[in-house]
Design a protein around this motif. Sequence first.
Motif, PDB file in Angstrom:
ATOM      1  N   TYR A  98       0.880  -1.259   0.016  1.00 12.28           N
ATOM      2  CA  TYR A  98      -0.059  -0.315   0.182  1.00 12.28           C
ATOM      3  C   TYR A  98       1.009   1.207  -0.015  1.00 12.28           C
ATOM      4  O   TYR A  98       1.969   1.300   0.660  1.00 12.28           O
ATOM      5  CB  TYR A  98      -0.837   0.143   1.183  1.00 12.28           C
ATOM      6  CG  TYR A  98      -1.592   1.387   1.461  1.00 12.28           C
ATOM      7  CD1 TYR A  98      -2.817   1.581   0.756  1.00 12.28           C
ATOM      8  CD2 TYR A  98      -0.971   2.391   2.250  1.00 12.28           C
ATOM      9  CE1 TYR A  98      -3.434   3.022   0.872  1.00 12.28           C
ATOM     10  CE2 TYR A  98      -1.626   3.519   2.563  1.00 12.28           C
ATOM     11  CZ  TYR A  98      -2.869   3.781   1.648  1.00 12.28           C
ATOM     12  OH  TYR A  98      -3.504   5.147   1.911  1.00 12.28           O
ATOM     13  N   GLU A 111      -8.027   5.902   4.341  1.00 12.26           N
ATOM     14  CA  GLU A 111      -7.589   4.654   3.166  1.00 12.26           C
ATOM     15  C   GLU A 111      -6.610   3.660   4.082  1.00 12.26           C
ATOM     16  O   GLU A 111      -6.738   2.529   3.460  1.00 12.26           O
ATOM     17  CB  GLU A 111      -6.588   5.435   1.926  1.00 12.26           C
ATOM     18  CG  GLU A 111      -7.632   6.070   0.917  1.00 12.26           C
ATOM     19  CD  GLU A 111      -6.711   6.602   0.048  1.00 12.26           C
ATOM     20  OE1 GLU A 111      -5.524   6.628  -0.103  1.00 12.26           O
ATOM     21  OE2 GLU A 111      -7.225   7.508  -0.956  1.00 12.26           O
ATOM     22  N   ASN A 114      -9.064   1.450   5.853  1.00 14.87           N
ATOM     23  CA  ASN A 114      -9.675   0.537   4.893  1.00 14.87           C
ATOM     24  C   ASN A 114      -8.669  -0.396   4.511  1.00 14.87           C
ATOM     25  O   ASN A 114      -9.381  -1.566   4.486  1.00 14.87           O
ATOM     26  CB  ASN A 114     -10.369   1.237   3.909  1.00 14.87           C
ATOM     27  CG  ASN A 114     -11.341   2.399   4.477  1.00 14.87           C
ATOM     28  OD1 ASN A 114     -11.862   2.189   5.367  1.00 14.87           O
ATOM     29  ND2 ASN A 114     -11.569   3.474   3.507  1.00 14.87           N
ATOM     30  N   TRP A 115      -7.437  -0.216   4.139  1.00 16.66           N
ATOM     31  CA  TRP A 115      -6.593  -1.291   3.794  1.00 16.66           C
ATOM     32  C   TRP A 115      -6.541  -2.306   4.772  1.00 16.66           C
ATOM     33  O   TRP A 115      -6.615  -3.736   4.612  1.00 16.66           O
ATOM     34  CB  TRP A 115      -5.280  -0.713   3.240  1.00 16.66           C
ATOM     35  CG  TRP A 115      -4.526  -1.823   2.170  1.00 16.66           C
ATOM     36  CD1 TRP A 115      -4.448  -1.945   1.076  1.00 16.66           C
ATOM     37  CD2 TRP A 115      -3.745  -2.764   3.001  1.00 16.66           C
ATOM     38  NE1 TRP A 115      -3.654  -2.824   0.769  1.00 16.66           N
ATOM     39  CE2 TRP A 115      -3.240  -3.281   1.943  1.00 16.66           C
ATOM     40  CE3 TRP A 115      -3.586  -3.150   4.264  1.00 16.66           C
ATOM     41  CZ2 TRP A 115      -2.554  -4.493   1.904  1.00 16.66           C
ATOM     42  CZ3 TRP A 115      -2.699  -4.491   4.268  1.00 16.66           C
ATOM     43  CH2 TRP A 115      -2.152  -4.875   3.218  1.00 16.66           C
ATOM     44  N   ASP A 117      -8.480  -2.904   7.239  1.00 15.51           N
ATOM     45  CA  ASP A 117      -9.857  -3.568   7.706  1.00 15.51           C
ATOM     46  C   ASP A 117      -9.881  -4.763   6.560  1.00 15.51           C
ATOM     47  O   ASP A 117     -10.046  -5.963   6.707  1.00 15.51           O
ATOM     48  CB  ASP A 117     -10.794  -2.967   7.543  1.00 15.51           C
ATOM     49  CG  ASP A 117     -10.988  -2.036   8.643  1.00 15.51           C
ATOM     50  OD1 ASP A 117     -10.316  -2.267   9.768  1.00 15.51           O
ATOM     51  OD2 ASP A 117     -11.779  -0.902   8.685  1.00 15.51           O
ATOM     52  N   ILE A 118      -9.708  -4.578   5.192  1.00 14.11           N
ATOM     53  CA  ILE A 118      -9.952  -5.388   4.298  1.00 14.11           C
ATOM     54  C   ILE A 118      -8.815  -6.489   4.346  1.00 14.11           C
ATOM     55  O   ILE A 118      -9.134  -7.834   4.173  1.00 14.11           O
ATOM     56  CB  ILE A 118      -9.596  -4.692   3.168  1.00 14.11           C
ATOM     57  CG1 ILE A 118     -11.011  -3.895   2.750  1.00 14.11           C
ATOM     58  CG2 ILE A 118      -9.787  -5.743   1.942  1.00 14.11           C
ATOM     59  CD1 ILE A 118     -10.928  -2.839   1.493  1.00 14.11           C
ATOM     60  N   HIS A 119      -7.667  -6.298   4.771  1.00  9.40           N
ATOM     61  CA  HIS A 119      -6.527  -7.348   4.406  1.00  9.40           C
ATOM     62  C   HIS A 119      -6.041  -7.852   6.035  1.00  9.40           C
ATOM     63  O   HIS A 119      -5.043  -8.596   5.998  1.00  9.40           O
ATOM     64  CB  HIS A 119      -5.161  -6.752   3.776  1.00  9.40           C
ATOM     65  CG  HIS A 119      -5.620  -6.108   2.409  1.00  9.40           C
ATOM     66  ND1 HIS A 119      -5.934  -5.029   2.201  1.00  9.40           N
ATOM     67  CD2 HIS A 119      -5.416  -7.129   1.355  1.00  9.40           C
ATOM     68  CE1 HIS A 119      -6.124  -5.054   0.883  1.00  9.40           C
ATOM     69  NE2 HIS A 119      -5.924  -6.150   0.235  1.00  9.40           N
ATOM     70  N   SER A 120      -6.944  -7.809   6.989  1.00  5.03           N
ATOM     71  CA  SER A 120      -6.440  -8.422   8.218  1.00  5.03           C
ATOM     72  C   SER A 120      -7.113  -9.621   8.606  1.00  5.03           C
ATOM     73  O   SER A 120      -8.150  -9.836   7.811  1.00  5.03           O
ATOM     74  CB  SER A 120      -6.848  -7.232   9.287  1.00  5.03           C
ATOM     75  OG  SER A 120      -7.962  -7.063   9.433  1.00  5.03           O
TER      76      SER A 120
END
Length: 120
Positions: A98, A111, A114-115, A117-120
């Motif tokens: 990222y 951002e 959000n990254w 949250d999505i990738h954890s």
Amino acid sequence: MTRLAAFQRVVSQYSDIADFLLVYIEEAHPSDGWVSSDAPYQIPKHRCLEDRLRAAQLMLTEVPGSNVVVDNMDNSSNAAYGAYFERLYIVRDETVVYQGGRGPEGYRISELRNWLDIHS
């Protein structure tokens, strides 16, 4: 330094899945240069590494317990990551996964959140 509180909240929220590191680079608004009217500290342009280390200590007081390192006087980290003035990165397994926009306009802590949250 004005965005450190939001960054610190992300560090607290995601410390169980990520390690966070602040890299202090050259001063964006030195008191003996282009001064920002809302700058919380008056920091002159760094003339030597000791100047930069002193300035980084001020930043550390704003985010106690954070991991802070200091770029060298050649600004090699700043150049390598295009961080001037501020920028967010996520590095996983030695690969940048990222890259946020350049600050101040492109610096978006949402951002990053959000990254994570999505990738954890």
